[in-house]
Motif scaffolding. Structure first.
Motif, mmCIF file in Angstrom:
data_model
loop_
_atom_site.group_PDB
_atom_site.id
_atom_site.type_symbol
_atom_site.label_atom_id
_atom_site.label_comp_id
_atom_site.label_asym_id
_atom_site.label_seq_id
_atom_site.Cartn_x
_atom_site.Cartn_y
_atom_site.Cartn_z
ATOM 1 N N ALA A 1 0.839 -1.205 0.000
ATOM 2 C CA ALA A 1 0.000 0.000 0.000
ATOM 3 C C ALA A 1 0.870 1.249 0.000
ATOM 4 O O ALA A 1 0.592 2.211 -0.728
ATOM 5 C CB ALA A 1 -0.928 -0.008 1.215
ATOM 6 N N ALA A 2 1.928 1.243 0.798
ATOM 7 C CA ALA A 2 2.843 2.393 0.835
ATOM 8 C C ALA A 2 3.524 2.577 -0.523
ATOM 9 O O ALA A 2 3.652 3.706 -1.007
ATOM 10 C CB ALA A 2 3.880 2.211 1.936
ATOM 11 N N ASP A 3 3.932 1.476 -1.135
ATOM 12 C CA ASP A 3 4.564 1.563 -2.456
ATOM 13 C C ASP A 3 3.613 2.161 -3.491
ATOM 14 O O ASP A 3 3.998 3.042 -4.267
ATOM 15 C CB ASP A 3 5.018 0.181 -2.940
ATOM 16 C CG ASP A 3 6.212 -0.360 -2.163
ATOM 17 O OD1 ASP A 3 6.870 0.431 -1.448
ATOM 18 O OD2 ASP A 3 6.470 -1.575 -2.269
ATOM 19 N N LEU A 4 2.374 1.674 -3.499
ATOM 20 C CA LEU A 4 1.402 2.180 -4.466
ATOM 21 C C LEU A 4 1.034 3.637 -4.193
ATOM 22 O O LEU A 4 0.830 4.415 -5.125
ATOM 23 C CB LEU A 4 0.155 1.301 -4.488
ATOM 24 C CG LEU A 4 0.342 -0.081 -5.122
ATOM 25 C CD1 LEU A 4 -0.908 -0.931 -4.953
ATOM 26 C CD2 LEU A 4 0.715 0.033 -6.584
ATOM 27 N N MET A 5 0.966 4.008 -2.926
ATOM 28 C CA MET A 5 0.691 5.406 -2.581
ATOM 29 C C MET A 5 1.807 6.300 -3.116
ATOM 30 O O MET A 5 1.555 7.329 -3.740
ATOM 31 C CB MET A 5 0.542 5.561 -1.067
ATOM 32 C CG MET A 5 0.211 6.986 -0.603
ATOM 33 S SD MET A 5 1.649 8.029 -0.252
ATOM 34 C CE MET A 5 2.397 7.167 1.101
ATOM 35 N N HIS A 6 3.048 5.892 -2.889
ATOM 36 C CA HIS A 6 4.189 6.676 -3.385
ATOM 37 C C HIS A 6 4.199 6.719 -4.914
ATOM 38 O O HIS A 6 4.467 7.768 -5.506
ATOM 39 C CB HIS A 6 5.506 6.132 -2.841
ATOM 40 C CG HIS A 6 5.700 6.397 -1.384
ATOM 41 N ND1 HIS A 6 5.851 7.665 -0.867
ATOM 42 C CD2 HIS A 6 5.743 5.554 -0.328
ATOM 43 C CE1 HIS A 6 5.975 7.592 0.441
ATOM 44 N NE2 HIS A 6 5.910 6.322 0.804
ATOM 45 N N ASP A 7 3.903 5.585 -5.548
ATOM 46 C CA ASP A 7 3.829 5.559 -7.018
ATOM 47 C C ASP A 7 2.762 6.515 -7.529
ATOM 48 O O ASP A 7 2.957 7.191 -8.544
ATOM 49 C CB ASP A 7 3.527 4.147 -7.528
ATOM 50 C CG ASP A 7 4.718 3.221 -7.450
ATOM 51 O OD1 ASP A 7 5.841 3.703 -7.199
ATOM 52 O OD2 ASP A 7 4.519 1.997 -7.641
ATOM 53 N N THR A 8 1.632 6.565 -6.831
ATOM 54 C CA THR A 8 0.558 7.483 -7.226
ATOM 55 C C THR A 8 1.051 8.921 -7.200
ATOM 56 O O THR A 8 0.855 9.675 -8.161
ATOM 57 C CB THR A 8 -0.668 7.327 -6.297
ATOM 58 O OG1 THR A 8 -1.141 5.978 -6.353
ATOM 59 C CG2 THR A 8 -1.783 8.283 -6.695
ATOM 60 N N PHE A 9 1.730 9.303 -6.125
ATOM 61 C CA PHE A 9 2.218 10.678 -6.024
ATOM 62 C C PHE A 9 3.359 10.954 -7.013
ATOM 63 O O PHE A 9 3.474 12.064 -7.524
ATOM 64 C CB PHE A 9 2.621 11.027 -4.585
ATOM 65 C CG PHE A 9 1.447 11.440 -3.759
ATOM 66 C CD1 PHE A 9 0.921 12.727 -3.858
ATOM 67 C CD2 PHE A 9 0.845 10.552 -2.894
ATOM 68 C CE1 PHE A 9 -0.179 13.114 -3.108
ATOM 69 C CE2 PHE A 9 -0.256 10.927 -2.136
ATOM 70 C CZ PHE A 9 -0.765 12.217 -2.248
ATOM 71 N N LEU A 10 4.175 9.945 -7.286
ATOM 72 C CA LEU A 10 5.218 10.131 -8.296
ATOM 73 C C LEU A 10 4.608 10.391 -9.668
ATOM 74 O O LEU A 10 5.062 11.273 -10.408
ATOM 75 C CB LEU A 10 6.134 8.902 -8.355
ATOM 76 C CG LEU A 10 7.122 8.744 -7.203
ATOM 77 C CD1 LEU A 10 7.825 7.388 -7.283
ATOM 78 C CD2 LEU A 10 8.138 9.869 -7.205
ATOM 79 N N LEU B 1 1.572 11.562 -10.201
ATOM 80 C CA LEU B 1 0.913 12.861 -10.119
ATOM 81 C C LEU B 1 1.929 13.976 -10.314
ATOM 82 O O LEU B 1 1.691 14.921 -11.067
ATOM 83 C CB LEU B 1 0.212 13.006 -8.761
ATOM 84 C CG LEU B 1 -0.559 14.289 -8.526
ATOM 85 C CD1 LEU B 1 -1.804 14.334 -9.406
ATOM 86 C CD2 LEU B 1 -0.957 14.390 -7.059
ATOM 87 N N TYR B 2 3.080 13.847 -9.674
ATOM 88 C CA TYR B 2 4.131 14.854 -9.790
ATOM 89 C C TYR B 2 4.638 14.941 -11.232
ATOM 90 O O TYR B 2 4.808 16.034 -11.778
ATOM 91 C CB TYR B 2 5.287 14.532 -8.843
ATOM 92 C CG TYR B 2 6.347 15.602 -8.800
ATOM 93 C CD1 TYR B 2 6.168 16.742 -8.022
ATOM 94 C CD2 TYR B 2 7.512 15.486 -9.542
ATOM 95 C CE1 TYR B 2 7.130 17.742 -7.980
ATOM 96 C CE2 TYR B 2 8.485 16.476 -9.513
ATOM 97 C CZ TYR B 2 8.292 17.597 -8.725
ATOM 98 O OH TYR B 2 9.238 18.594 -8.701
#
Length: 189
Positions: A53-62, A64-65
């Motif tokens: 979940a943490a990996d996917l959350m970070h991927d989402t923000f990456l 988005l950025y």
């Protein structure tokens, strides 16, 4: 002379516009506002796999950025964020053909002897709901999560999932019917 609002006082959409123009501080504010909730969304959809979940959350923000310059004024930030998250989750499920498992049910602590029955009833109902949600077919579970847990509107969910609004409404209704049927056995407790 106009004085700009503090970042914490700006809407998500205003922050995304600033981020699109190159403000890393505005993007950091968006991250701090939404990262924890987005990670919770992934945890619930992945059966409590906190690391993934943490990996996917970070991927989402990456993502988005990386796409921040494509943001257009008037677009709903949360719908865009959850569109990215939804697509990452779909891709994850496709790649891994993940078999859903029941989430671990946590025991609740009873704080006051005078409320034991109320606390036990709430715990039984909460556990029954968790169990029902874990057994809900994935398309219904995803829509349930987006609407009732992430508090997105029907039009936003339709945009995210690329389904007609009528289909979203009917699947949410079907999800609620399935859940009610599964927890009906607990109504006499």
């Amino acid at each position: 002379m106009l004085i700009p609002l503090r970042l914490s006082a700006q809407t998500d959409e205003q922050l995304m516009q600033r981020s699109a123009r190159g403000s890393d501080r505005a993007f950091e504010e968006l991250y701090s506002r939404h990262a924890r909730r987005l990670q919770g969304f992934f945890v619930r959809r992945l059966g409590s796999d906190a690391d993934l979940a943490a990996d996917l959350m970070h991927d989402t923000f990456l993502r988005l950025y990386a796409a921040r310059e494509k943001y257009r004024e008037g677009n709903c930030f949360r719908a865009w964020l959850y569109t990215i998250a939804y697509n990452l989750l779909k891709n994850h499920h496709r790649r891994n053909l993940m078999v859903e498992s029941s989430p671990t049910i946590m025991e609740s602590e009873i704080a006051d002897d005078s409320n034991i029955e109320i606390d036990m009833d709430a715990t039984i109902l909460r556990n029954a709901l968790r169990h029902a949600l874990s057994r809900l077919p994935e398309p219904y579970a995803m829509l349930f999560s987006l609407h009732y847990e992430e508090e997105l509107t029907i039009p936003q969910i339709a945009q995210i999932t690329q389904l007609p609004e009528g289909t979203v409404k009917s699947r949410l209704h079907k999800a609620m019917t399935i859940i009610k049927t599964m927890i009906k056995q607990y109504e006499n407790y």
